[in-house]
Design a protein around this motif. Structure first.
Motif, PDB file in Angstrom:
ATOM      1  N   SER A 238       0.965  -1.237   0.094  1.00 31.57           N
ATOM      2  CA  SER A 238      -0.090  -0.061  -0.026  1.00 31.57           C
ATOM      3  C   SER A 238       0.971   1.333   0.178  1.00 31.57           C
ATOM      4  O   SER A 238       0.365   2.139  -0.432  1.00 31.57           O
ATOM      5  N   ASP A 239       2.011   1.177   0.522  1.00 26.78           N
ATOM      6  CA  ASP A 239       2.821   2.347   0.578  1.00 26.78           C
ATOM      7  C   ASP A 239       3.679   2.743  -0.635  1.00 26.78           C
ATOM      8  O   ASP A 239       4.511   3.592  -0.671  1.00 26.78           O
ATOM      9  N   VAL A 240       3.299   1.620  -1.762  1.00 26.52           N
ATOM     10  CA  VAL A 240       4.287   1.894  -2.985  1.00 26.52           C
ATOM     11  C   VAL A 240       3.431   2.321  -4.045  1.00 26.52           C
ATOM     12  O   VAL A 240       3.615   3.173  -4.403  1.00 26.52           O
ATOM     13  N   THR A 241       2.360   1.846  -4.503  1.00 28.82           N
ATOM     14  CA  THR A 241       1.436   2.212  -5.355  1.00 28.82           C
ATOM     15  C   THR A 241       0.131   1.522  -5.301  1.00 28.82           C
ATOM     16  O   THR A 241       0.229   0.109  -5.114  1.00 28.82           O
ATOM     17  N   ASP A 242      -1.057   1.974  -5.755  1.00 25.83           N
ATOM     18  CA  ASP A 242      -2.258   1.135  -5.608  1.00 25.83           C
ATOM     19  C   ASP A 242      -2.445   0.661  -7.021  1.00 25.83           C
ATOM     20  O   ASP A 242      -3.409  -0.284  -7.547  1.00 25.83           O
ATOM     21  N   ASN A 243      -1.694   0.803  -8.070  1.00 26.42           N
ATOM     22  CA  ASN A 243      -1.663   0.677  -9.548  1.00 26.42           C
ATOM     23  C   ASN A 243      -1.177  -0.831  -9.716  1.00 26.42           C
ATOM     24  O   ASN A 243       0.354  -0.933  -9.575  1.00 26.42           O
ATOM     25  N   PRO A 244      -1.514  -1.897 -10.266  1.00 18.32           N
ATOM     26  CA  PRO A 244      -0.866  -2.930 -10.349  1.00 18.32           C
ATOM     27  C   PRO A 244      -0.180  -2.872 -11.876  1.00 18.32           C
ATOM     28  O   PRO A 244      -0.492  -2.107 -12.587  1.00 18.32           O
ATOM     29  N   LEU A 245       0.707  -3.687 -12.082  1.00 15.40           N
ATOM     30  CA  LEU A 245       1.633  -3.984 -13.138  1.00 15.40           C
ATOM     31  C   LEU A 245       1.319  -5.443 -13.903  1.00 15.40           C
ATOM     32  O   LEU A 245       1.443  -6.443 -13.408  1.00 15.40           O
ATOM     33  N   HIS A 246       0.913  -5.230 -15.143  1.00 16.58           N
ATOM     34  CA  HIS A 246       0.979  -6.514 -16.204  1.00 16.58           C
ATOM     35  C   HIS A 246       1.971  -6.798 -16.776  1.00 16.58           C
ATOM     36  O   HIS A 246       2.490  -5.840 -17.377  1.00 16.58           O
ATOM     37  N   LEU A 247       2.402  -7.797 -16.660  1.00 15.85           N
ATOM     38  CA  LEU A 247       3.492  -8.524 -17.808  1.00 15.85           C
ATOM     39  C   LEU A 247       3.054  -9.589 -18.416  1.00 15.85           C
ATOM     40  O   LEU A 247       2.113 -10.209 -18.051  1.00 15.85           O
ATOM     41  N   TYR A 248       3.593  -9.810 -19.648  1.00 14.30           N
ATOM     42  CA  TYR A 248       3.311 -10.900 -20.498  1.00 14.30           C
ATOM     43  C   TYR A 248       4.117 -11.740 -20.906  1.00 14.30           C
ATOM     44  O   TYR A 248       5.511 -11.258 -21.507  1.00 14.30           O
ATOM     45  N   HIS A 249       4.231 -12.911 -20.717  1.00 17.67           N
ATOM     46  CA  HIS A 249       5.328 -13.701 -21.038  1.00 17.67           C
ATOM     47  C   HIS A 249       4.902 -15.079 -21.601  1.00 17.67           C
ATOM     48  O   HIS A 249       3.523 -15.623 -21.234  1.00 17.67           O
ATOM     49  N   HIS A 250       5.517 -15.552 -22.869  1.00 13.85           N
ATOM     50  CA  HIS A 250       5.037 -16.685 -23.525  1.00 13.85           C
ATOM     51  C   HIS A 250       5.844 -17.720 -23.107  1.00 13.85           C
ATOM     52  O   HIS A 250       6.851 -17.999 -23.142  1.00 13.85           O
ATOM     53  N   LEU A 251       5.212 -18.726 -22.366  1.00 16.75           N
ATOM     54  CA  LEU A 251       5.554 -19.881 -21.809  1.00 16.75           C
ATOM     55  C   LEU A 251       6.466 -20.655 -23.081  1.00 16.75           C
ATOM     56  O   LEU A 251       5.717 -21.165 -24.076  1.00 16.75           O
ATOM     57  N   LYS A 252       7.586 -21.164 -22.663  1.00 13.76           N
ATOM     58  CA  LYS A 252       8.319 -21.888 -23.892  1.00 13.76           C
ATOM     59  C   LYS A 252       8.891 -23.089 -23.143  1.00 13.76           C
ATOM     60  O   LYS A 252       9.360 -23.197 -22.027  1.00 13.76           O
ATOM     61  N   LEU A 253       8.349 -24.158 -23.735  1.00 14.66           N
ATOM     62  CA  LEU A 253       8.998 -25.570 -23.389  1.00 14.66           C
ATOM     63  C   LEU A 253       9.668 -26.294 -24.292  1.00 14.66           C
ATOM     64  O   LEU A 253      10.733 -27.161 -23.559  1.00 14.66           O
TER      65      LEU A 253
END
Length: 245
Positions: free
Chosen positions: A106-121
């Protein structure tokens, strides 16, 4: 009307530090192990997707929880990890995009961050055939920047190994850090992670060495091209110092 001391303290902790920023280097990606003879049609790999500090530090000082959105074919495809390490392990056979949503304290930011990763096997052609001994590792480096952090946040993370804190003006006096946060900060290094032997190294020194090596290759290629052009023009090549190229 007079405010209570608790309210005054909260107000001081929430006060913004102007013209400053906090950087948090992160690495996100996945590691996948082929099951070899134990592989089946629908269970060919065991894999782990994660978000970690660039030096494998504990990011719990900044991140409150991570939400991993898997393919809809998985049972309960929305997975919530409430504490570090922020990772999720599963098994399967297919590759797909995973959305990683980071929620901060809560003392950092209320805004979430979205990351996108393509799973590679599966390894690429240049990596050779699949092996049960060498996993497939795909990672991305990024840096989360928090502008004008609160005094409470800055005080809490100023000596934490996962965080890059700027040099502060002499007139800024940060509030004391609660004892429970000091204990958490001492546990900030997570280099004993069982998968750490496979993680890529994103240290600044290594990056500088890579850049220096690439610069030398470019300089050598420029020198060769100049010699070839000089021979075509019928003029002797001129010598130049590497720093002039």
């Amino acid at each position: 009307m007079l405010k209570s001391s608790d309210e005054s303290e909260k107000k001081n902790l929430a006060r913004k530090v102007k013209d400053s920023e906090i950087g948090v280097p992160i690495v996100y990606g996945n590691i996948a192990f082929w099951l070899g003879k134990k592989a089946s049609e629908y269970q060919s790999h065991k894999w782990t997707v994660y978000v970690r500090g660039a030096g494998n530090e504990d990011l719990g000082v900044v991140i409150k929880r991570a939400v991993f959105q898997l393919h809809s074919s998985f049972n309960n495809p929305t997975r919530i990890v409430e504490s570090p390490p922020f990772e999720l392990s599963e098994s399967g056979w297919g590759e797909f995009e995973i959305i990683i949503t980071l929620h901060f304290h809560s003392d950092v930011t209320d805004n979430p961050l979205h990351l996108y990763h393509h799973l590679k096997l599966y390894p690429g052609d240049e990596s050779g055939p699949m092996s049960t001994k060498k996993p497939v590792v795909v990672e991305s480096y990024d840096e989360i920047v928090f502008l004008e952090p609160s005094e409470g946040f800055l005080s809490r993370v100023k000596n934490h190994p996962a965080v890059i804190v700027p040099r502060l003006p002499a007139d800024i006096i940060l509030p004391p850090v609660p004892m429970e946060d000091v204990d958490k900060r001492k546990r900030g290094d997570a280099n004993d992670h069982p998968l750490s032997q496979w993680f890529d190294n994103f240290s600044e020194a290594d990056e500088l060495l890579i850049l220096a090596g690439a610069r030398q290759q470019v300089q050598a290629q420029i020198a060769r091209l100049r010699r070839q052009l000089s021979l075509v023009d019928g003029q002797p090549p001129q010598l130049k110092a590497a720093s002039d190229l």
